[in-house]
Design a protein around this motif. Structure first.
Motif, mmCIF file in Angstrom:
data_model
loop_
_atom_site.group_PDB
_atom_site.id
_atom_site.type_symbol
_atom_site.label_atom_id
_atom_site.label_comp_id
_atom_site.label_asym_id
_atom_site.label_seq_id
_atom_site.Cartn_x
_atom_site.Cartn_y
_atom_site.Cartn_z
ATOM 1 N N ILE A 219 12.066 -2.313 -7.015
ATOM 2 C CA ILE A 219 10.613 -2.094 -6.940
ATOM 3 C C ILE A 219 9.942 -2.613 -8.212
ATOM 4 C CG2 ILE A 219 8.812 -0.326 -6.800
ATOM 5 C CD1 ILE A 219 10.684 1.306 -5.036
ATOM 6 N N PHE A 220 10.573 -2.397 -9.350
ATOM 7 C CA PHE A 220 10.039 -2.946 -10.606
ATOM 8 C C PHE A 220 9.952 -4.468 -10.533
ATOM 9 C CE2 PHE A 220 11.416 0.788 -13.575
ATOM 10 C CZ PHE A 220 10.425 1.559 -12.998
ATOM 11 N N ARG A 221 10.957 -5.089 -9.938
ATOM 12 C CA ARG A 221 10.929 -6.545 -9.798
ATOM 13 C C ARG A 221 9.788 -6.987 -8.887
ATOM 14 N NH1 ARG A 221 15.459 -9.720 -10.191
ATOM 15 N NH2 ARG A 221 13.976 -11.368 -9.679
ATOM 16 N N ARG A 222 9.540 -6.213 -7.834
ATOM 17 C CA ARG A 222 8.483 -6.581 -6.875
ATOM 18 C C ARG A 222 7.087 -6.314 -7.439
ATOM 19 N NH1 ARG A 222 5.095 -8.272 -4.228
ATOM 20 N NH2 ARG A 222 4.822 -8.316 -1.964
ATOM 21 N N TYR A 223 6.929 -5.208 -8.172
ATOM 22 C CA TYR A 223 5.608 -4.835 -8.712
ATOM 23 C C TYR A 223 5.723 -4.612 -10.218
ATOM 24 C CZ TYR A 223 5.056 -3.760 -3.739
ATOM 25 O OH TYR A 223 5.040 -3.826 -2.361
ATOM 26 N N PRO A 224 5.807 -5.663 -11.019
ATOM 27 C CA PRO A 224 5.964 -5.489 -12.473
ATOM 28 C C PRO A 224 4.731 -4.820 -13.089
ATOM 29 C CG PRO A 224 5.546 -7.791 -11.904
ATOM 30 C CD PRO A 224 5.765 -7.084 -10.620
ATOM 31 N N ASN A 225 4.996 -4.011 -14.151
ATOM 32 C CA ASN A 225 3.941 -3.353 -14.931
ATOM 33 C C ASN A 225 3.083 -2.405 -14.090
ATOM 34 O OD1 ASN A 225 4.731 -4.944 -17.195
ATOM 35 N ND2 ASN A 225 3.465 -6.643 -16.412
ATOM 36 N N ASN B 259 7.339 7.867 -5.275
ATOM 37 C CA ASN B 259 7.299 9.328 -5.397
ATOM 38 C C ASN B 259 8.444 9.980 -4.617
ATOM 39 O OD1 ASN B 259 5.006 9.199 -7.007
ATOM 40 N ND2 ASN B 259 3.606 9.365 -5.267
ATOM 41 N N VAL B 260 8.730 9.439 -3.430
ATOM 42 C CA VAL B 260 9.846 9.973 -2.643
ATOM 43 C C VAL B 260 11.167 9.754 -3.378
ATOM 44 C CG1 VAL B 260 11.169 9.715 -0.500
ATOM 45 C CG2 VAL B 260 8.673 9.706 -0.429
ATOM 46 N N LEU B 261 11.334 8.593 -3.992
ATOM 47 C CA LEU B 261 12.563 8.318 -4.740
ATOM 48 C C LEU B 261 12.694 9.242 -5.946
ATOM 49 C CD1 LEU B 261 12.531 4.407 -4.609
ATOM 50 C CD2 LEU B 261 14.140 5.917 -3.456
ATOM 51 N N ILE B 262 11.602 9.529 -6.622
ATOM 52 C CA ILE B 262 11.646 10.459 -7.757
ATOM 53 C C ILE B 262 12.052 11.850 -7.287
ATOM 54 C CG2 ILE B 262 10.256 11.590 -9.530
ATOM 55 C CD1 ILE B 262 11.018 8.685 -10.106
ATOM 56 N N GLU B 263 11.528 12.264 -6.122
ATOM 57 C CA GLU B 263 11.935 13.572 -5.568
ATOM 58 C C GLU B 263 13.431 13.592 -5.276
ATOM 59 O OE1 GLU B 263 9.541 14.568 -2.214
ATOM 60 O OE2 GLU B 263 7.658 14.043 -3.213
ATOM 61 N N LEU B 264 13.954 12.497 -4.796
ATOM 62 C CA LEU B 264 15.394 12.435 -4.511
ATOM 63 C C LEU B 264 16.207 12.459 -5.800
ATOM 64 C CD1 LEU B 264 15.443 9.770 -1.640
ATOM 65 C CD2 LEU B 264 15.702 12.241 -1.434
ATOM 66 N N ILE B 265 15.706 11.789 -6.844
ATOM 67 C CA ILE B 265 16.416 11.814 -8.134
ATOM 68 C C ILE B 265 16.492 13.223 -8.677
ATOM 69 C CG2 ILE B 265 16.225 11.077 -10.540
ATOM 70 C CD1 ILE B 265 15.238 8.389 -9.555
ATOM 71 N N LYS B 266 15.458 13.994 -8.473
ATOM 72 C CA LYS B 266 15.424 15.363 -8.985
ATOM 73 C C LYS B 266 16.386 16.289 -8.258
ATOM 74 C CE LYS B 266 10.672 15.119 -10.740
ATOM 75 N NZ LYS B 266 9.275 15.618 -10.618
ATOM 76 N N THR B 267 16.937 15.845 -7.137
ATOM 77 C CA THR B 267 17.947 16.666 -6.454
ATOM 78 C C THR B 267 19.258 16.696 -7.224
ATOM 79 O OG1 THR B 267 18.728 14.778 -5.146
ATOM 80 C CG2 THR B 267 16.939 16.118 -4.221
ATOM 81 N N ARG B 268 19.456 15.728 -8.148
ATOM 82 C CA ARG B 268 20.655 15.645 -8.996
ATOM 83 C C ARG B 268 21.936 15.390 -8.200
ATOM 84 N NH1 ARG B 268 18.928 14.863 -14.209
ATOM 85 N NH2 ARG B 268 17.161 16.227 -14.639
ATOM 86 N N ARG C 243 0.816 -1.218 0.000
ATOM 87 C CA ARG C 243 0.000 0.000 0.000
ATOM 88 C C ARG C 243 0.847 1.264 0.000
ATOM 89 N NH1 ARG C 243 -4.631 -1.280 4.578
ATOM 90 N NH2 ARG C 243 -5.538 -3.136 3.581
ATOM 91 N N THR C 244 2.049 1.142 0.486
ATOM 92 C CA THR C 244 2.928 2.313 0.597
ATOM 93 C C THR C 244 3.872 2.429 -0.587
ATOM 94 O OG1 THR C 244 2.885 1.837 2.968
ATOM 95 C CG2 THR C 244 4.406 3.524 2.263
ATOM 96 N N ALA C 245 3.847 1.468 -1.503
ATOM 97 C CA ALA C 245 4.830 1.434 -2.586
ATOM 98 C C ALA C 245 4.785 2.695 -3.444
ATOM 99 C CB ALA C 245 4.608 0.192 -3.447
ATOM 100 N N GLU C 246 3.598 3.157 -3.791
ATOM 101 C CA GLU C 246 3.498 4.340 -4.663
ATOM 102 C C GLU C 246 4.094 5.562 -3.989
ATOM 103 O OE1 GLU C 246 0.164 6.805 -7.277
ATOM 104 O OE2 GLU C 246 -0.393 4.990 -6.169
ATOM 105 N N ARG C 247 3.811 5.726 -2.706
ATOM 106 C CA ARG C 247 4.392 6.863 -1.967
ATOM 107 C C ARG C 247 5.918 6.757 -1.943
ATOM 108 N NH1 ARG C 247 5.616 11.678 -0.806
ATOM 109 N NH2 ARG C 247 6.030 12.162 1.382
ATOM 110 N N CYS C 248 6.440 5.545 -1.783
ATOM 111 C CA CYS C 248 7.890 5.344 -1.774
ATOM 112 C C CYS C 248 8.494 5.720 -3.124
ATOM 113 C CB CYS C 248 8.228 3.893 -1.432
ATOM 114 S SG CYS C 248 7.782 3.395 0.240
#
Length: 898
Positions: free
Chosen positions: A432-438, A408-417, A401-406
């Motif tokens: 995460i892709f391996r755990r939740y494919p497609n 989003n947090v990782l994307i925010e960290l990627i944007k820090t460059r 249930r928390t995967a999507e929020r996680c």
């Protein structure tokens, strides 16, 4: 009586040749003169001066009623008893009289006589000389039945020391039975010491229950003593209770109720011992509500332990909490905020708190934890930031249930460059892709924007996997992969293998990328010298050529769903570790047998070993197998202050010397692994201690290394070629220690080659397959064996050895404690400045070392110059004179020794 502060003057003297003066002062009838002389002797002994010639005078000084003088003389006897065993026996009669003389100190009202008796029996136990054992039995038997409890508790510990010296004698004389009877003593301190001694003896026995079995009557006595003995006595009793199996649930619940007050103790060891007993017995309590109520009592003491100001206690508590939470996750899940990292926490504490957070996080607390982890990702410590980013991904894998929020947090960290944050986030998103494919592939475009900033192998491998796995969705997948193909041979093996698989996947879903695939296959099969890469490329090529559909089935097969198994412990292992809470096993998260080895006891030379180091028939005991941080043994004085019930002076322990650099990490041949190390002798074997540090581009080189020695003059080879590092993975910037035991194998002797004290070593990193080569100097003294036989007629043996070959050398300056220096290196003093030694080549040598000169005689001539150089080097180093200018006189025929 002089004050404590004035005693420092005894350490500041610079007089030379004062032995004669000290002898006269020790024989003085005046007590103040004798007392000062004894203090001068102890001061000289402490700073390393050789004062063993004063042994008779010091023994005579023992016959006094002054407790201060007795303590100092006992200290002297313990220090020199190993090097002067015959003289040590001289003090036995005085020991025995002190043990038996209840009126010896009545005249001094400040020191009651039980102190003298206890001090005497303690000293006799500390004198590790086999000849004294027969004299110890009667005084020990009397002291075990002494009227004073202080004497009885001291005697109980002495039984364990006697067992270490002579297990058969201890059993034959009935001391173990007397210890069992001592458990019924009315004094709780005596009971605690008896339990401690029996536990130590039981650990060295193949069948511990034969030595110490807890019956219902013994259990009642232990629980009665638990509330009244000292904190360390409580630790021993709790540890023994942890191994007891209650007969039913009611008894288990009763024991828990008696033990739970110890959870509020101020000593962390007592608290952890009580936790072990509670966790051990909880499953035996039949009522669920009672079990839940008792489990809740564990939370407050554990929280108190991690709130202490001592980071070392926090670390040990956190490692044990991980085991407790793994078995009972509901105990601390409501107190998750306690495990949030503080800014001033040491790195090792922060890392363990992250592990506990992952274990405790639930859907209800996930938002709080993610906020904390996101904040940690902006810290300055790179390794902590990486672990925090990784923890976000592990939270996503654990909580769907928390995967999507996680994400989003990782994307925010990627944007820090921030480069290392971006790369760790990409690795995490791949999982995460391996755990939740497609499900979250919409973020791939954001990942591709950071393609050019990737410089770490793990990040490149993860990005290539993402592109290859989602080649259908990515329009320019071929262009993205081609950027890696252009630098194909600059990449490490893992990246090359992943790139090969990715281009095959791309071809199977987009046949128009055939040219790119053929290019990579040709590079892998025709130009690569990596057999793994070449074999995989041939397999793909043949699959695609013979049966494209079979290739599609194999390469594009559905991947198994992954789980977060980093914190998951096997159920059987977890059950074993929970039985050892508050021990090293619970800190390492490994069973004791994986980081300890069995060695023979005190007199293991009589038991014998074969060439492979296997024990033959002696009693076995577990000891720590970690290499020490310094190759030199601690001086005997270091552990002697315990005799005086005083802390050892000197403050912090001495730091280990820096190991010599053998291979720089910047060397192209090193594979990114810097190597430092040297040969030492430890536990009766030659050891190669290495410090390994990952200075290369790969963040993780695994935890397995293997070494091999080229054939050499001394027939040395590793007893165990491959080694798993107990300290963990070879991570960037984190040095790890590895200790390889050596053995003598004539098959590894390079017959016909010139003798050499330089060992050529090849080391392989198992994960990457890289092999590096370096040379390690071999100090010849590490080839001196323990247990050299002392001739019955020393002077006659030296005279008879005149027919042997001999070499000699001058040594200036001469060390003040030559006998101690040489005896610590297995050069055994036999009297009159004579010594004997035996080398691993089977050579027996006699050595005469007097002021300024060393002479060596040996029946086998080729080994002479090496023995001489080793002894001269030891003496000059001890005197601060630097290394000798060595030039072996004769080096031919050395291999005939084998």
């Amino acid at each position: 009586m002089s004050t404590k502060g004035s005693d420092s003057r005894f350490f500041s003297t610079t007089k030379k040749g004062e032995i004669h003066e000290l002898r006269d002062e020790l024989n003085s009838p005046k007590l103040p003169v004798k007392r000062d002389a004894i203090k001068k002797v102890i001061a000289a002994m402490t700073v390393g001066k050789e004062v063993s010639s004063l042994f008779p005078e010091m023994i005579n000084s023992m016959q006094t009623g002054n407790l201060e003088l007795k303590k100092l003389v006992y200290l002297f006897v313990i220090n020199y008893s190993k090097s002067q065993p015959d003289l040590a026996v001289m003090g036995v009669n005085t020991f025995r009289r002190d043990c038996n003389d209840v009126n010896s100190f009545v005249k001094d009202s400040e020191h009651p006589s039980p102190l003298i008796r206890a001090l005497a029996i303690r000293t006799m136990g500390c004198v590790r000389v086999d000849k004294i054992v027969e004299y110890l039995c009667e005084p020990l038997r009397r002291c075990l039945k002494d009227d004073d409890p202080y004497v009885r508790k001291t005697a109980a510990i002495c039984v364990a020391k006697l067992f270490d010296l002579s297990p058969e004698l201890c059993d034959d004389q009935g001391f173990i039975d007397m210890l069992r009877e001592t458990i019924s003593d009315a004094n709780p301190a005596v009971v605690a010491n008896a339990v401690a001694a029996l536990s130590e003896i039981a650990q060295a026995n193949d069948n511990p229950d034969e030595v110490f079995e807890i019956t219902p009557s013994v259990l009642h006595k232990l629980l009665a003593a638990l509330n009244e003995c000292s904190e360390w006595g409580q630790v021993f009793i709790l540890d023994s209770l942890g191994g007891y199996a209650p007969k039913d649930g009611a008894e288990a619940e009763s024991i828990i109720e008696r033990v739970t007050p110890r959870l509020q103790h101020s000593n962390a060891a007592v608290v952890m011992g009580a936790c072990k007993v509670v966790v051990r017995y909880l499953d035996l309590v039949p009522d669920v509500d009672t079990r839940r109520m008792l489990a809740k009592k564990l939370a407050p003491p554990l929280i108190t332990l991690i709130s202490t100001n001592a980071p070392e206690i926090q670390y040990v508590a956190l490692r044990n909490i991980q085991l407790i939470v793994a078995s009972r996750p509901d105990i601390l899940h409501k107190d998750i905020k306690v495990f949030f990292c503080k800014f001033n926490d040491p790195l090792y504490v922060k890392m363990e708190k992250l592990e506990v957070l992952i274990l405790l996080v639930r859907d209800a607390t996930a938002e709080q934890v993610l906020g904390e982890l996101k904040e940690y990702a902006s810290e300055v410590d790179v390794e902590f930031v990486r672990r925090s980013v990784r923890a976000i991904g592990r939270t996503a894998i654990k909580l769907e249930r928390t995967a999507e929020r996680c994400v989003n947090v990782l994307i925010e960290l990627i944007k820090t460059r921030v480069n290392y944050v971006v790369q760790e986030a990409i690795v995490t998103i791949k999982d995460i892709f391996r755990r939740y494919p497609n499900r979250y592939e919409s973020v791939i475009s954001i990942l591709c924007e950071n393609l050019e900033s990737l410089d770490e192998p793990m990040a490149k491998t993860s990005m290539i996997w993402i592109v290859g796995e989602n080649a259908e969705r990515i329009d320019n997948a071929g262009d993205l992969l081609e950027t890696f193909v252009d630098s194909f041979f600059d990449e490490v093996a893992e990246v090359q293998l992943q790139l090969l698989t990715a281009v095959v996947k791309l071809f199977l879903v987009r046949p128009e990328s055939r040219a790119l695939m053929e290019r990579v296959l040709k590079l892998a099969t025709e130009e690569s010298d990596n057999p793994d890469l070449r074999d995989r490329a041939f397999i793909y090529w043949r699959l695609l050529s013979s049966d494209p559909e079979a290739a599609r089935t194999v390469v594009l097969a559905e991947k198994p769903v992954i789980e977060d198994d980093l914190t998951k412990i096997d159920d059987a292992l977890l059950a074993e570790l929970l039985e050892h809470v508050s021990s090293l096993a619970s800190v390492y998260h490994k069973p004791a047998r994986s980081f300890c080895k069995k060695i023979t006891r005190h007199n293991d030379q009589a038991a014998g070993r074969d060439d492979d180091g296997d024990d033959q028939g002696a009693d076995d005991v577990y000891v720590d197998d970690k290499p020490p941080k310094s190759s030199s043994a601690a001086p005997p004085e270091a552990n002697l202050m315990d005799l005086l019930d005083m802390p050892a002076s000197g403050g912090e322990p001495a730091q280990s010397a820096k190991l010599p650099v053998l291979l720089a990490g910047s060397d192209p041949k090193a594979g990114g692994l810097a190597v430092s190390g040297h040969f030492v002798r430890r536990d009766g074997a030659v050891m190669l201690d290495l410090q390994l540090e990952n200075e290369g581009p790969e963040s993780d080189l695994g935890d397995k290394v293997a070494i091999k020695l080229n054939k050499n003059t001394w027939a040395l080879m590793p007893a165990k070629a491959a080694l798993q590092l107990d300290e963990g993975l070879l991570l960037q910037g984190t040095p790890r220690l590895a200790s390889f035991p050596m053995k003598i194998d004539p098959a590894n002797s390079n017959k016909g080659a010139p003798p050499s004290l330089t060992m050529e070593v090849a080391m392989k990193i198992q994960k990457s397959g890289h092999v590096s080569y370096f040379n390690v100097p071999l100090p010849f003294h590490v080839l001196f064996l323990e247990g050299a036989q002392v001739p019955s007629d020393v002077q006659g043996a030296w005279t008879a050895a005149q027919a042997w070959a001999a070499v000699d050398a001058a040594v200036q300056p001469w060390p003040a404690s030559a006998a101690q220096v040489l005896s610590r290196r297995n050069v055994v003093p036999v009297g009159n400045d004579l010594y004997t030694l035996v080398t691993t080549t089977g050579s027996t040598c006699l050595v005469h070392a007097a002021q300024g000169r060393v002479q060596v005689r040996c029946a086998q001539k080729p080994v002479l110059p090496y023995v001489l150089d080793a002894i001269v080097a030891l003496l000059r180093d001890a005197a601060g004179g630097g290394a000798p200018a060595a030039a072996p006189a004769q080096q031919t025929g050395l291999l005939d020794l084998f």
